[in-house]
Scaffold this active site. Structure first.
Site, short mmCIF file in Angstrom:
data_model
loop_
_atom_site.label_atom_id
_atom_site.label_comp_id
_atom_site.label_asym_id
_atom_site.label_seq_id
_atom_site.Cartn_x
_atom_site.Cartn_y
_atom_site.Cartn_z
N GLU A 1 0.76 -1.34 0.09
CA GLU A 1 -0.11 0.13 -0.10
C GLU A 1 0.77 1.31 -0.01
O GLU A 1 0.50 2.16 0.74
CB GLU A 1 -0.82 -0.03 1.14
CG GLU A 1 -1.94 -1.13 0.99
CD GLU A 1 -2.69 -1.06 2.37
OE1 GLU A 1 -4.00 -1.59 2.28
OE2 GLU A 1 -2.28 -0.99 3.69
C1 TNX Z 1 -4.66 -3.90 4.60
S1 TNX Z 1 -3.01 -6.41 4.20
C2 TNX Z 1 -3.50 -3.77 4.82
C3 TNX Z 1 -3.17 -3.37 6.68
C4 TNX Z 1 -4.67 -3.26 7.16
C5 TNX Z 1 -5.50 -4.25 6.62
C6 TNX Z 1 -6.86 -4.25 7.25
C7 TNX Z 1 -1.85 -5.36 4.03
C8 TNX Z 1 -0.71 -5.92 3.47
N1 TNX Z 1 -2.32 -4.30 4.09
O1 TNX Z 1 -2.67 -2.30 6.74
O2 TNX Z 1 -4.12 -3.38 8.48
O3 TNX Z 1 -5.73 -4.07 5.26
O4 TNX Z 1 -7.69 -5.34 6.85
#
Ligand code: TNX
Length: 529
Positions: free
Chosen positions: A343
């Site tokens: 992300e």
């Molecule tokens: C996505 S999964 C994220 C996390 C969040 C999560 C909540 C991922 C690699 N990144 O930063 O906590 O969703 O479900």
């Protein structure tokens, strides 16, 4: 049919010993006998045998042979599990020289017909229990299966009130080994901090179901949770809060090392994650120089994602990362270091890929293999690097084509922080609802195009903690879904079936209750009480 005949013969034996007090007769022998068909994860082969099972008494010993210190440790672990269930003291542990005492639970290292680092054979007869494996991990898993054959009340820590029920394991044989080598759980200790004892409890519960990797998400926007001697502000400032503004916290080096050892004793490898280059606000708040503008960020206690990133074109960023990886790697005997990589919304794709490749070199220079969330797939991945696939509707096939192996953690099947259904009071739902059936009923080898069995290292169930402040809440979302994922990781796909699993899972209700687990009594599961 055999089990039924066996039950009859057991009754006859009991009848012929009519002078003995009747207290040795199980109140519900059929329930005791069926325990061998309720083991989770489902073993490779299970055979119920006729005849009386094995009764643990005050004279039972746990005997270790062919063993080293690990074998003795495992024997003591089993003696502790049995505890005071059958006698005023736990069974004695003896190291068997040549002969194994009659009436022993015998742990035997070496000469197992089934090979594999985690394989074991368990045979229960009226005069002896034999657990045999070629490696200590197999002995430990044989112990976990044997434990599940004992009545649930064994799990109570307190002295049990009803001493009239014998502690019996049904006669039979299990030969077993896992499908995947990576059977993991991830705990996010950054969004909310969980103290050492809570993590140890999670490890205890994981190991009952033969999970063997605990991925700790140690740094994110809301908190930095591990002491780094060369950059002390990371914990002094970066560890001082959490989602909602609570006190946060962090593990000292000694505490982290203690956790690593506690996990290793239970055949769980800790996989540390420092998420980067995004999800780094806690570090950016701790050291101004890690920001491109040289200005330290404020601490963050909300739940947004994607707003933070290291200054990837500044040299100090890599000095910092090298120090962090070096210090954590030195405390982590396991071969992996997880760099996150998810992300990132403020860098160009070129900046991102360059960053991942450089960090991969740093990780390998400290003797570790890099693991990253699936966004790392476009980078040039070196042999040994691992991709953790989490985004539904994408595939890390390009990483597989470069030789990387994959851990399956797709959010709409394996994320334990997704709500079970619309009524679940905690958790998120961005990837959908994940009921117990959904978490169980999938085959890792058919989830992503171009990622078949040979590309898979295994499975992992992440638990993000934006909405979880206590271990009770962690347990509510993890159980029973984590048990389902444990079976996805251990058992052959063709042998698994939701309708059969839900019956076995229901039979684990009393065991989870005895362990004090705050599990969700999903209405889709026929729970026993
Ligand atoms: C996505 S999964 C994220 C996390 C969040 C999560 C909540 C991922 C690699 N990144 O930063 O906590 O969703 O479900």
């Amino acid at each position: 049919m055999r089990p039924f005949l066996g039950f009859v013969s057991a009754s006859l034996i009991l009848a012929s010993c009519a002078k003995k007090p009747p207290v040795t007769q199980p109140r519900d022998p059929s329930a005791t006998r069926s325990a061998i068909h309720q083991v989770i994860p489902l073993p490779r082969t299970v055979e119920a045998r006729a005849g009386a099972g094995f009764t643990i008494t005050a004279d039972t010993v746990v005997a270790v042979s062919g063993g080293d210190d690990r074998g003795i440790w495992i024997a003591k672990y089993l003696a502790d599990v049995i505890g005071l269930a059958a006698a005023p003291q736990p069974p004695r542990v003896v190291v068997a020289g040549g002969s194994i005492p009659v009436g022993a639970i015998s742990l035997e290292l070496g000469d197992a017909a089934i090979t594999g680092a985690e394989a074991y054979e368990l045979t229960v007869a009226s005069d002896r229990v034999t657990i045999r494996a070629n490696q200590p991990a197999g002995l430990f898993y044989g112990v976990q299966s044997f434990r599940q054959l004992l009545p649930a009340f064994v799990e109570y820590q307190a002295v049990r009130p009803d001493k009239t029920r014998p502690v019996v394991a049904p006669a039979g044989r299990i030969v077993d080994d896992p499908r995947f080598e990576w059977r993991g759980a991830m705990l996010d200790v950054s969004r909310h901090f969980f103290p050492v004892d809570a993590v140890k409890r999670y490890i205890d519960l994981m190991s009952l179901y033969k999970l063997n990797r605990l991925h700790l998400h140690l740094a994110d926007d809301q908190g930095w949770r591990i002491e780094i001697a060369s950059w002390p502000n990371l914990t002094a400032r970066g560890g001082s809060t959490q989602v909602g503004g609570g006190a946060g916290g962090f593990y000292t080096k000694e505490q982290y090392a203690d956790l690593v050892q506690y996990a290793a004793d239970r055949f769980v490898t800790i996989v540390p994650e420092i998420d980067m280059p995004g999800h780094t606000n806690a570090a950016l708040a701790s050291y101004a120089e890690l920001n491109c503008d040289g200005v330290a960020r404020d601490l963050y206690t909300g739940t947004q994602v994607g707003f933070s990133a290291f200054c990837v074109d500044k040299e100090i960023t890599y000095t910092f990362i090298n120090d962090v990886v070096r210090e954590i790697a030195a405390l982590t005997p396991g071969p992996w270091f997880h760099i996150g990589g998810d992300e990132v919304k403020t860098l160009t794709p070129e900046q991102y890929v360059r960053f991942v490749e450089r960090v991969q070199t740093i990780v390998q220079s400290h003797g570790k293999q890099m693991v990253g969330w699936d966004e790392i797939a476009p980078a040039r991945l070196l042999p040994g690097s691992v991709v953790q696939h989490w985004r539904p509707k994408t595939t890390p096939a390009e990483a597989v084509a470069k030789g990387a192996r994959v851990i399956m953690s797709i959010a709409n099947t394996a994320y334990l922080d997704m709500k079970y259904d619309v009524t679940t009071p905690i958790g998120l739902s961005w990837a959908g609802y994940v009921d117990v059936n959904t978490a169980y009923d999938w085959d890792p080898a058919t989830m992503a195009a171009g990622v078949g069995e040979s590309a898979l290292l295994g499975v992992e169930a992440p638990l993000w903690s934006e909405t979880l402040a206590t271990i009770r809440e962690v347990e509510f979302l993890a159980f029973p879904r984590l048990i389902g994922i444990a079976e996805v990781g251990w058992s052959r796909a063709e042998a698994r079936d939701w309708n059969a699993f839900k019956q076995r899972l229901g039979a684990h209700g009393p065991r989870l209750t005895a362990l004090g687990v705050n599990f969700f009594r999903s209405p889709t599961v026929p729970w026993k009480y």
